[in-house]
Design an enzyme around this catalytic site. Structure first.
Site, PDB file in Angstrom:
ATOM      1  N   SER A 121      67.239  26.814  21.153  1.00 48.99           N
ATOM      2  CA  SER A 121      65.876  26.174  20.662  1.00 48.99           C
ATOM      3  C   SER A 121      66.051  24.711  20.641  1.00 48.99           C
ATOM      4  O   SER A 121      64.935  24.178  20.214  1.00 48.99           O
ATOM      5  CB  SER A 121      65.701  26.958  19.119  1.00 48.99           C
ATOM      6  OG  SER A 121      65.480  27.919  19.186  1.00 48.99           O
ATOM      7  N   LYS A 143      61.427  19.206  12.545  1.00 49.66           N
ATOM      8  CA  LYS A 143      61.023  20.594  12.857  1.00 49.66           C
ATOM      9  C   LYS A 143      60.477  21.045  11.471  1.00 49.66           C
ATOM     10  O   LYS A 143      61.454  20.870  10.373  1.00 49.66           O
ATOM     11  CB  LYS A 143      62.133  21.347  13.367  1.00 49.66           C
ATOM     12  CG  LYS A 143      61.720  22.661  14.043  1.00 49.66           C
ATOM     13  CD  LYS A 143      63.092  23.256  14.636  1.00 49.66           C
ATOM     14  CE  LYS A 143      62.732  24.786  15.037  1.00 49.66           C
ATOM     15  NZ  LYS A 143      63.856  25.321  15.747  1.00 49.66           N
ATOM     16  N   SER A 155      62.776  27.151  20.056  1.00 48.96           N
ATOM     17  CA  SER A 155      61.863  27.070  19.170  1.00 48.96           C
ATOM     18  C   SER A 155      61.391  25.787  18.883  1.00 48.96           C
ATOM     19  O   SER A 155      60.713  25.360  17.747  1.00 48.96           O
ATOM     20  CB  SER A 155      62.270  27.809  18.035  1.00 48.96           C
ATOM     21  OG  SER A 155      63.531  27.303  17.141  1.00 48.96           O
TER      22      SER A 155
END
Lengths: 570, 570
Positions: free
Chosen positions: A249, A150, A225
């Site tokens: 997330s 990420k 996310s």
């Protein structure tokens, strides 16, 4: 209409930088395999089509990759990838190339990549091959394994912007501790994946690349996310992905893309050297954790990361508890909670949890306990959820706004949704502390009520109200965020079932009247918002929660459940 | 002149309740041993004398207790007390009685007790004797061991007020988890000890019983906030004491009373079910831990509490790390820091640390590294200390004031000193988060700089500027509070040396000009405040700090150091 920190004129000045940032991706993929790029552009439908149809992304991989590449990215687990390098059957470079090709195809389909690291990955793979050849030894348990990261996690000498346009020039001086650990253990990082603006949507949409698509149905959200990770891993574009979670997330993306994901107990995995709007915030603590195609690979990741990576040697906030052998009892007491009493899940989720409860109740290793009459009331859950939302924004969003303002970037609808959690009210420190105290009381109460008095080992719940959400419309976080608030570890796993447009079309007869339920089930005009057709192809995944620090048990139980459900690897 | 929440008329209404609360102590001791009480009143000087002279408290014990009782309270370690019950040489009741008598004498000398639990302790001891007789087995590793408990820790069905007059009617519904654990393991709790108003002085003075005296010199402070414990354990009135620490509150008392004390890494020992003004505050996290007469007993406590008590089974915030075998290297790298560069310690402390450094440098098991030129600058330390102080009060003291106000109780000088930390300024949550981020950066920097780059295993520093403080004048917390801020574990140990009125009389030639140094060394009129004569009989103790979660190593190293210093048991 501008909102809060928006400043279109200011933002316009950033656009060339964003364009240059994005062009680097184009340049890298063309330099790597112009032929593949051309084929992708020819074969893969336009964004417009992908955004409006329920396209399964893996079909394109099948059409665009060679048989050998397909074998590498589709068939081999992490352990097999490593073993095949030891046996000489595959090289790290071959593996990296196959995964980079998959990553390129995946990006055309799902738009998940913020930054490619193709030259770096190939260089690294080459040096891993040399090391193995020269020494006969692996660098570590991730030797030559392509792992996606990420983007908010810093990467040395590269821009890390965490989807804040104002950070477009922010070059990281060092990598995040977790990235460093993975690379020390041999991982090849070939791509940094997208996250939403403010990293606080259960969706993935930002002003750098727009929205990321769900690999199971491109018109749906990949969750967020860490939706860049779920799109990437779900497209077999990395062997495993590393995400983060402060409200769902890791778990929402894993569920939406038919993957396994773990939100470990906080402070087992290091968060050091990352960028987020949560700086100094410790009322609801974020975690990092992997998203994987099988529970065995997720287990492999956790064991290798903790036991060989030893994050506590580099991050004093990491707790020195290794990944231990699980210690589940012979008969596992599992509580089943079909609804949290605040927001009723959509029909496919209810069907999914009933199915799994049914399967487990037929197996002598499980003692299934229905928690429906034993859970917190609607009012109590609303209080806890309100507290959670207020804790996210209790600084009046000052940290977030200070990161959004310098670029004047447009505020996306789900950013607005998040900034208005708890009314976006600025609380006093006193009020923050009283909410912390309420959180702590809930944490104790859950331990006493469920794990001690009812002697539960695990609690099975939905991950989310929908099997996957419509982009820009992930409103309710409660099924996941509750566990961030009280910090009990969860694993999300696919049930093997999918949403069925016909079977799952019926709206329940009685719904609650609270604001959260309304937002999920109704349009503003009072008509029903739920439309079963939207969720075609969406996978049904559930969330398993265990005792604090008993992450190993949750993973071990998921292995048994996955076997019973016959979900080996997705 | 009234201050803040003071309200003399309101407070007057609480006086009868305080009197009744205190009278219960009188009643209990008279009911238990009226003869001893009479002798104490006859032999032990008046408060006026004790408050103005450097009286050694143990002398009275010697005169007032029987030979057998003296043997029990003076000579036997915890382990010996337990063993002698197994062998039948002593009963739990005999042990309890001896310790209760010591506790009575100790209270006349040091005024440390808030609440006696004499009938409960005797009842409990009786039942322990019965259990051992009936089953042949001990209840646990503290079977029949009298342990004193800081009063703020709740005790079921008893008033717990944490020195807040407004809490005088607050009867606890359950005991604190740590008290429950100790009692489950066989401990006999016979006395609950004093803490200062707000529990935020490095001294022990409140509106219930006034000031507690130092057992080594009654005119001095026993430290605080666990000064009730240091007075009690230092008077051999309990076999071991259980205190708490958020800025030095175990370590200052241990040092001032010539005891060993540990501030473990946070969240190893449960804090659940206690009362303090720190509710919901997590920027500087409090800990609980024992004060003991020997490092072996402190080790025994930690091992038994963690490995048999398993606090994580009752408190979800407790981290499930057992008390492990130490893992010190063959040669221990120990950094020596004679001054923190912000406030110069008094001469006896400087002499003490030089002495210990000298002893260690002659032993092949230690590699002594002087950190004088390698520590943070005065400015950097001031910034960290300012941050610490601001974090204590950043809610504008709203929690504390809300607990003080309902009684209108007088605000004591050191309470005022504390409430004015950081100007007593009300910060925003944003500001609090930025201070947290600064704290986290310091935590990482200390790990990198000292434990990783310099490869230190331990850091030896003063515990406090003075060997023991004048009552009401413990101003500077920096030597202890730094480690609360960054959360590295410490053990305080006696060096075997004492303050010497002559030798330690010289004021250093160069002193810093910062406000903290001035407050410690000078009077308001600029004359020197330090007067060596005040510290007659005060012990010299130092503080040893280790890596996070390596509490076991700090204890193990303290064992070696104590042997080298020939300090076996005080």
């Amino acid at each position: 209409m501008t909102y809060l920190t928006e400043n279109p004129a200011l933002f316009e000045k950033f656009q060339p930088k964003i364009d240059a940032y994005n062009k680097d991706k184009e340049d890298q993929i063309k330099a790597f395999d112009a032929d593949l790029v051309a084929k992708c552009e020819q074969l893969i439908p336009s964004a417009k089509v992908l955004d409006s149809e329920a396209v399964e992304g893996l079909d394109f991989l099948q059409q665009l990759l060679s048989k050998k590449d397909l074998q590498i990215v589709n068939e081999y687990t992490i352990k097999e990838l490593v073993d095949k390098q030891v046996s000489g059957e595959l090289s790290a470079v071959e593996i990296a190339q196959a995964y980079i090709r998959a990553a390129i195809v995946a990006n055309y389909v799902t738009n998940y990549a913020l930054q490619f690291l193709i030259p770096e990955a190939l260089e690294q793979a080459k040096s891993l091959d040399k090391h193995l050849k020269d020494t006969g030894a692996l660098v570590g348990p991730f030797h030559g394994v392509p792992i996606s990261i990420k983007e908010q996690m810093c990467y040395k000498n590269k821009v890390t912007h965490a989807s804040y346009v104002s950070y477009i020039d922010n070059v990281s001086e060092e990598s995040s501790v977790s990235v460093d650990i993975l690379m020390k253990l041999g991982a090849v990082c070939h791509v940094r994946t997208s996250q939403p603006q403010t990293i606080m949507h259960l969706d993935t949409w930002n002003n750098f690349i727009g929205r990321t698509r769900n690999p199971r149905s491109t018109k749906l959200s990949p969750g967020g996310s860490s939706g860049g990770e779920s799109a990437c891993v779900g497209m077999h574009a990395s062997a495993i992905g590393h995400g983060s979670d402060i409200g769902g997330s890791i778990r929402a993306p894993a569920a939406f893309a038919n993957l396994f994901g773990i939100r470990p107990t906080t402070k087992r995995i290091s968060l050091l050297n990352g960028i987020s709007g949560g700086k100094g915030q410790e009322s609801v603590v974020a975690v990092q954790g992997p998203l994987a195609r099988s529970i065995d690979e997720l287990d492999y990741f956790m064991k290798a990361y903790l036991n060989e990576g030893k994050p506590w040697c580099y991050d004093p906030s990491a707790i020195p508890i290794p990944w231990r052998e699980p210690s589940l009892p012979d008969v596992i007491n599992i509580g089943i909670l079909p609804t949290d009493n605040l927001v009723t899940p959509y029909p496919s989720i209810t069907r999914g949890i009933r199915h799994v409860a049914d399967v487990l109740s037929k197996d002598p290793r499980f003692n299934v306990i229905d928690l429906s009459d034993n859970w917190y009331s609607e009012e109590e859950m609303k209080d806890l959820y309100d507290t959670t939302l207020s804790l996210y924004t209790c600084d009046g969003n000052q940290v977030q706004l200070s990161m959004l303002e310098p670029s004047g970037e447009p505020i996306l609808p789900l950013t607005k949704h998040f900034l208005e959690f708890g009314g976006g009210k600025t609380h006093s420190i006193y009020s923050n502390r009283m909410m912390n105290a309420k959180r702590d009381a809930a944490k104790v109460n859950i331990m006493n009520k469920y794990f001690n008095d009812l002697k539960l080992d695990l609690i099975l719940t939905p991950t989310n109200v929908a099997p996957a959400e419509i982009p820009g419309e992930s409103y309710y976080w409660g099924y996941t965020s509750l566990w961030n608030l009280v910090d009990y570890p969860n694993v999300v796993f696919p049930t093997g079932l999918k949403h069925d447009v016909e079977v799952d079309s019926k709206v329940p007869e009685s719904l609650n009247s609270n604001e959260y339920e309304k937002k999920v089930w109704y349009n503003d005009d009072g008509s029903i918002r739920y439309n079963s057709k939207e969720y075609e192809n969406a996978p049904i995944a559930l969330q398993l929660t265990g005792k604090r620090f008993c992450d190993e048990d949750v993973v071990a139980a998921t292995k048994i459940i996955s076997e019973l459900l016959n979900v080996r690897r997705t």
